[in-house]
Each structure stands twice: as C-alpha cells, then as structure tokens.
Design an enzyme around this catalytic site. Structure first.
Site, mmCIF file in Angstrom:
data_model
loop_
_atom_site.group_PDB
_atom_site.id
_atom_site.type_symbol
_atom_site.label_atom_id
_atom_site.label_comp_id
_atom_site.label_asym_id
_atom_site.label_seq_id
_atom_site.Cartn_x
_atom_site.Cartn_y
_atom_site.Cartn_z
ATOM 1 N N GLN A 143 0.815 -1.217 0.000
ATOM 2 C CA GLN A 143 0.000 0.000 0.000
ATOM 3 C C GLN A 143 0.851 1.270 0.000
ATOM 4 O O GLN A 143 2.014 1.269 0.412
ATOM 5 C CB GLN A 143 -0.933 0.004 1.212
ATOM 6 C CG GLN A 143 -2.059 -1.002 1.139
ATOM 7 C CD GLN A 143 -1.670 -2.389 1.591
ATOM 8 O OE1 GLN A 143 -0.506 -2.679 1.804
ATOM 9 N NE2 GLN A 143 -2.670 -3.253 1.741
ATOM 10 N N TRP A 415 -5.084 3.697 7.478
ATOM 11 C CA TRP A 415 -4.535 2.527 8.155
ATOM 12 C C TRP A 415 -4.524 2.709 9.655
ATOM 13 O O TRP A 415 -3.814 3.582 10.169
ATOM 14 C CB TRP A 415 -3.103 2.309 7.658
ATOM 15 C CG TRP A 415 -2.429 1.040 8.085
ATOM 16 C CD1 TRP A 415 -2.859 -0.236 7.879
ATOM 17 C CD2 TRP A 415 -1.163 0.938 8.754
ATOM 18 N NE1 TRP A 415 -1.939 -1.129 8.381
ATOM 19 C CE2 TRP A 415 -0.894 -0.437 8.918
ATOM 20 C CE3 TRP A 415 -0.232 1.878 9.209
ATOM 21 C CZ2 TRP A 415 0.271 -0.898 9.538
ATOM 22 C CZ3 TRP A 415 0.920 1.421 9.827
ATOM 23 C CH2 TRP A 415 1.174 0.052 9.986
ATOM 24 N N ARG A 416 -5.325 1.926 10.330
ATOM 25 C CA ARG A 416 -5.121 1.733 11.768
ATOM 26 C C ARG A 416 -4.073 0.640 11.882
ATOM 27 O O ARG A 416 -4.263 -0.474 11.412
ATOM 28 C CB ARG A 416 -6.415 1.321 12.461
ATOM 29 C CG ARG A 416 -6.238 1.035 13.947
ATOM 30 C CD ARG A 416 -7.537 0.606 14.618
ATOM 31 N NE ARG A 416 -7.274 0.151 15.974
ATOM 32 C CZ ARG A 416 -7.005 -1.116 16.306
ATOM 33 N NH1 ARG A 416 -6.992 -2.063 15.379
ATOM 34 N NH2 ARG A 416 -6.756 -1.434 17.566
ATOM 35 N N ASP A 418 -1.532 -2.292 12.340
ATOM 36 C CA ASP A 418 -1.580 -3.651 12.863
ATOM 37 C C ASP A 418 -0.233 -4.078 13.438
ATOM 38 O O ASP A 418 -0.094 -5.182 13.948
ATOM 39 C CB ASP A 418 -2.033 -4.636 11.781
ATOM 40 C CG ASP A 418 -1.159 -4.595 10.551
ATOM 41 O OD1 ASP A 418 0.069 -4.651 10.669
ATOM 42 O OD2 ASP A 418 -1.706 -4.511 9.436
ATOM 43 N N GLU A 471 -8.571 -4.981 5.036
ATOM 44 C CA GLU A 471 -8.495 -6.006 6.063
ATOM 45 C C GLU A 471 -9.240 -5.474 7.284
ATOM 46 O O GLU A 471 -9.018 -4.341 7.714
ATOM 47 C CB GLU A 471 -7.047 -6.309 6.455
ATOM 48 C CG GLU A 471 -6.291 -7.109 5.416
ATOM 49 C CD GLU A 471 -4.871 -7.405 5.850
ATOM 50 O OE1 GLU A 471 -4.468 -6.940 6.934
ATOM 51 O OE2 GLU A 471 -4.158 -8.103 5.102
ATOM 52 N N TYR A 474 -7.297 -7.020 13.142
ATOM 53 C CA TYR A 474 -6.687 -8.289 13.527
ATOM 54 C C TYR A 474 -7.076 -8.744 14.930
ATOM 55 O O TYR A 474 -7.178 -9.937 15.187
ATOM 56 C CB TYR A 474 -5.157 -8.148 13.519
ATOM 57 C CG TYR A 474 -4.493 -8.143 12.174
ATOM 58 C CD1 TYR A 474 -5.211 -8.215 10.989
ATOM 59 C CD2 TYR A 474 -3.107 -8.059 12.095
ATOM 60 C CE1 TYR A 474 -4.585 -8.198 9.760
ATOM 61 C CE2 TYR A 474 -2.454 -8.051 10.863
ATOM 62 C CZ TYR A 474 -3.190 -8.109 9.700
ATOM 63 O OH TYR A 474 -2.551 -8.101 8.492
#
Length: 578
Positions: A143, A415-416, A418, A471, A474
C-alpha cells in the site's frame, strides 16, 4: 557536487550530505535535485547511501524527494521508505533512466523470502525507463506506493514472487508485460499496457488500454472500459527557461489511457512564486495558515510537521502539494486539515499521523453543512495516507470525513496500524477510516484497514468506488466486545440504509483474526459488506478471504457463502430491488 559520508545520522547508517548548491536552496536539504551534467558516480553513491539508510526504516522520521532535471541518466534509481522519485520534465520522455526506477527491498519470515507486504510509503512519478538488456523491472510494493505517470519501455512486475499486498499503476504506459506473480490485489487506472499477467485475489482496471478480459469469477478481474471523471495528480516540473512550476491537470470525463501520451495534456501551470514553500524546521500551523489566507498555495517539503491548530483552506482552487511524503501530526485533538465548501481545491502527496489526543477526524473536506455543487471543478485528493498508530501512538475517531459534494479521491491508504506502536485494542478510539456524507463522491483506489467499526461508512447519494481493499481488524478480543447491535463484527464497507443510489466495483475484503485458544472464542465477521436493498444500489465483484483464525459468515447482506480459513470466495455482487 554531491558527497556521501558514513555515520552522520547514527552508528552503522549512512547519511547524505550536500554542500552549498543552487539546486537545493529552494527546497531544503531533504530534496535532492540531480541533472545529467553531474558526476554519475557521485549520484550513484548518493542513491546507494539513501537505499542503505531507508530500506528498512519503516517508522523513521526521515523523508526525501529525489528530483531529476530533464536529461538522460544511466543508472538505477531505487526507492525505499519515505522516498519519492520524480522526473521534472513536462512529460515523462524528458527524463530518461537507462536502467531502473525500482523498489526491490523485501523481508523474510516463517521461511518465506521476498515478502513485500510491508513495503509502504514511497512513490515514483514522471520518468521514461528503459531497462538494461530487456531485464524485468520490479516495483515490488504494497500500500501507499504509487507508480504514476511512468513510461516503461519493457516489462514490470509488482511483487517478487512472495507475499505482496496492494498497489497502484496510474496514468502510465508499459510497452511490454505488466503484472503480478503472487500479489494479492492491484489497481491499474488510465494506463496503456502491452499485456497483463497474474495476481491472486482482486485486480481492477479502469480506463486501461490493453486490460485483460473480464472473466469473473474464473479470474478475479474487474474491467471498466472508461474512467467516468478524473483529475490527475498535480506535480512539480520545470519550464524550458528553468523555472519551477506546478502543473495542475484539467478535469476529464470518460477517458482511457494516459493523459500525456500525445503531448497535448490539458491543465494549468502555477509558478512556484504562487506557493508558500514550507519547511518542517521553520514553519508551523500559524505560518502556513497565514500563507493560505494570503492566497498562497502550499508546498510541503519533506519532514514531520506538528500542528497545534488546524490547517484551514478558505480560498477556492488552493493547491497543497507534498514532496517526499511530508507528514502532519495534529496536537491536542485538533483536525489536521480542513477545507471550506469550495471549488477546485487539490490536496496531494502527504501523510497524516494521528496525535496522542483524540481527533474527531484527521482530514475534513467541507464543513458539516456543506451543500454546494461544483461538478465542473470539484475538490480532489491524490495519494493521501492517514495512519493511526504504527509510528506514533495516536487516536482518531475517523481518518477522512468528506462532507462536500462531487469530491474526487485518487488513491487513499487509511490505516489503523496492525504493527508498530499503539496497536492494542484499547489504545484508543479508532472507529472509521472514511465517512462520506457528500453526494456524487467518486473514489479510485480506496485502501482502508483495521479500524474498529465500519472501515467505510457511506451516507451520501450517488457515490462510486472503483477498487476497494480492506483487512478488518486483527485483534478484536471477542465478538462480545466487537459486534454491531448483536451481529458479529462490523461490515468493512457499509452504505447507510437511507441511501438510494450507490455503485462499487472490484472489492476485496479479508479477515486475518489473531484467534483464541479455543474454537468457541474465535472471532467472526457476519457480513463483509452491508448495503440497502434499493434499486439504485449496484455492487460488482466482491472477493473475500480468511486467514489464520475465524472467518466471514456472509459476503453481503446475509448473502453469499461463508469464507473459512484459507479460502478465497468470489461473489458476483449485489443489485438492489425496486
């Protein structure tokens, strides 16, 4: 004259130093400007030193822009974390690299070599590349790593034969073969390619000459013949007299192929004197806001900018352009950047990290009551990346909120984190990557991951998304703590029940839950997508995949098969009823 010295930043690392040079005074010492009269061996040493310094510097603070004046260069340009390589020609053919413009760094884990799943935050733009001896080029990335406005006289691969996730090829010409060996997904927009090969989960082609046939579900390929509306990303260039300008491409409708192919590209040249050039060690929010209020555009040179007040755009047609992925970090819970409800604003090429105190949103396009219509001159955002955690501990309820109508999005990664810092489930309130309240909003290349509620929440009418990669988080502790009014989890892509018209094409939604010790505690997601059942709702091609633990019960609205660990499911889509 460029020189390279060892150990200037930290033991075991290389640093780049420049002596006094007319080429760097304007933009500071993190913008390296080359011309083909310089010693090529000196340039190669500098590029190698940057490669050694940046190739694994995933959460570092260093930022660099590598600018090449029109001419011909005979070496490889390797691009790593927080590096942007750009040709300064008006057209790609004016800066020729006989060699490669490449991203080749990879990692290894679990006996898997050549992984590029974390090769983020880099970019290459506006070159003609002639590979040596017909060798394959590698832009092996995931990304936030666009390959834009490029002319490749040969072949290119977007992974290195192992795990890879994401990517964008835009406004480009590849004379030979382009494709993936093992990469999970890819978006190609407004390009021309000789041949496409490969890929696993989801590839989308919008306005691409030479696109493969749409054979869904035999192959997870989505093809849209023309791009309905687009403004290409603004970029820095040189006039024939050697003056710096920013070219702002025109708004175009129903296009295919690169905009620059016939050297008749429409747009506007803005002189560099119309920009306030910001430096992270000299500017703050007050100085940049004053420049914006005075009618200046804003050019952000590489580095980290901490903001104690919101950067506010109050004038139409304002351009904010980043060089070398400059990064904004709001303090005290403020919004990093906000616009009034204006025509023609262009935001391009920068990142926003969430600060330690909760911001309601990191970027806000238009106020909450925005209702103006500017279809012929919309606000547009290009290569915009928002991060919550990873590099710094941060909180943001939403990454980007779009309230204005007719906004164009051209490549987001929201984006958080991961991995890195601030990734624990209880570290902060991080609900959404994107909320769209405006009508007629169109987004190409929406990468949106790991937020704790809906990744994407779309409330406006007549919205369109072309390519979606997501996604889900998680690490939700359990479905008892992570549920939407009793349904397991939150759909990644949620269109509000009141919406009557919405389109989305080529969506990939994946679960990689961390899992628990017993099957009964493993987290699941009820629906990858949720949309209203109205006649104006049309969703085309959804791919789901489940990895590690848990899984996804349904693809959309309780429809479609469950996706269990190790399975890829391809679903035709959804068309609402009357």
């Amino acid at each position: 004259m460029l020189c390279v010295t060892a150990g200037c930043l930290s033991p075991g690392k290389y640093a780049v130093q420049l002596d006094t040079s007319p080429y760097t005074d304007l933009f500071g010492d993190k913008v390296l400007i080359f011309d083909d009269t310089m010693d090529p061996e000196g340039i190669k040493m500098t590029l190698q030193a940057l490669h050694e310094q940046q190739r694994y510097n995933e959460f570092g603070s260093e930022r660099y822009a590598l600018l090449f004046k029109p001419g011909t260069y005979n070496f490889d340009v390797t691009v790593d974390y927080y590096m942007q390589a750009m040709g300064l020609g008006r057209y790609p053919c004016q800066v020729t690299i006989n060699g490669a413009v490449q991203s080749i760094t990879s990692t290894s884990s679990n006996n898997l070599p050549n992984k590029v799943t974390t090769m983020f935050w880099r970019g290459a733009e506006n070159f003609k590349v002639v590979p040596k001896d017909g060798e394959m080029l590698y832009w092996a990335v995931s990304q936030a790593a666009p390959y834009r406005r490029m002319h490749v006289v040969g072949d290119i691969n977007f992974d290195k034969g192992s795990w890879a996730s994401g990517g964008l090829l835009a406004n480009a010409l590849v004379e030979g073969r382009a494709g993936l060996t093992s990469g999970q997904q890819w978006l190609t927009r407004n390009s021309s390619i000789g041949l496409w090969e490969g890929g696993h989960w989801n590839r989308v082609f919008v306005g691409v000459e030479g696109a493969p046939k749409d054979t869904w579900p035999d192959q997870p390929t989505t093809v849209i013949d023309t791009t309905p509306v687009i403004r290409e990303k603004p970029f820095l260039t040189l006039t024939p007299s050697g003056d710096y300008t920013v070219f702002v491409p025109a708004l175009l409708h129903n296009t295919s192929g690169p905009t620059w192919i016939n050297h008749d590209e429409e747009g506007e040249l803005l002189p560099i004197t119309s920009f306030h050039i910001a430096y992270p060690d000299q500017d703050n929010a007050a100085s940049m806001n004053q420049a914006l209020a005075d009618g200046k555009h804003l050019l952000l040179t590489p580095g980290i900018y901490t903001l104690d007040e919101t950067l506010t755009i109050t004038r139409p047609n304002t351009v904010i352009l980043g060089l070398g992925l400059p990064t904004l970090i709001p303090q005290n819970g403020v919004i990093a950047l906000a616009t009034d409800d204006l025509p023609g604003v262009k935001l391009a090429g920068f990142m926003v990290d969430a600060g330690a105190q909760l911001s309601t949103t990191l970027i806000q396009i238009g106020p909450e009551d925005a209702d103006a219509d500017y279809p012929d001159n919309p606000i547009s955002l290009h290569d915009i990346y928002c991060r919550v955690g990873g590099a710094v501990v941060g909180q943001a309820e939403t990454a980007i909120t779009i309230n204005s109508n007719y906004v164009l999005g051209d490549h987001f990664w929201l984006w958080r984190a991961d991995h890195g810092v601030g990734t624990d489930w209880m570290d902060g309130q991080n609900k959404h990557g994107l909320i769209v309240n405006g009508d007629h909003v169109t987004i190409y290349g929406l990468f949106n991951e790991h937020f704790q509620a809906y990744q994407t929440l779309w409330k406006g009418e007549y919205g369109r998304t072309y390519f979606y990669q997501s996604e889900i988080p998680y690490h939700p502790p359990s479905n008892a703590l992570w549920n939407d009014e009793g349904k397991p989890g939150y759909a990644s892509y949620k269109v509000a029940d009141t919406v009557q018209h919405h389109e989305a094409y080529g969506l990939g939604i994946y679960s990689f839950f961390s899992g628990k010790s017993t099957v009964s505690n493993r987290v699941r997601l009820e629906n990858a997508m949720e949309v209203p059942d109205h006649s104006g709702i049309e969703i085309t091609h959804i791919a789901t995949f489940a990895g590690r633990y848990g899984g996804i019960n349904h693809v959309i609205n309780g429809l479609g098969p469950a996706t269990e660990v190790g399975e890829l499911k391809l679903f035709d889509g959804f068309k609402g009823k009357e």
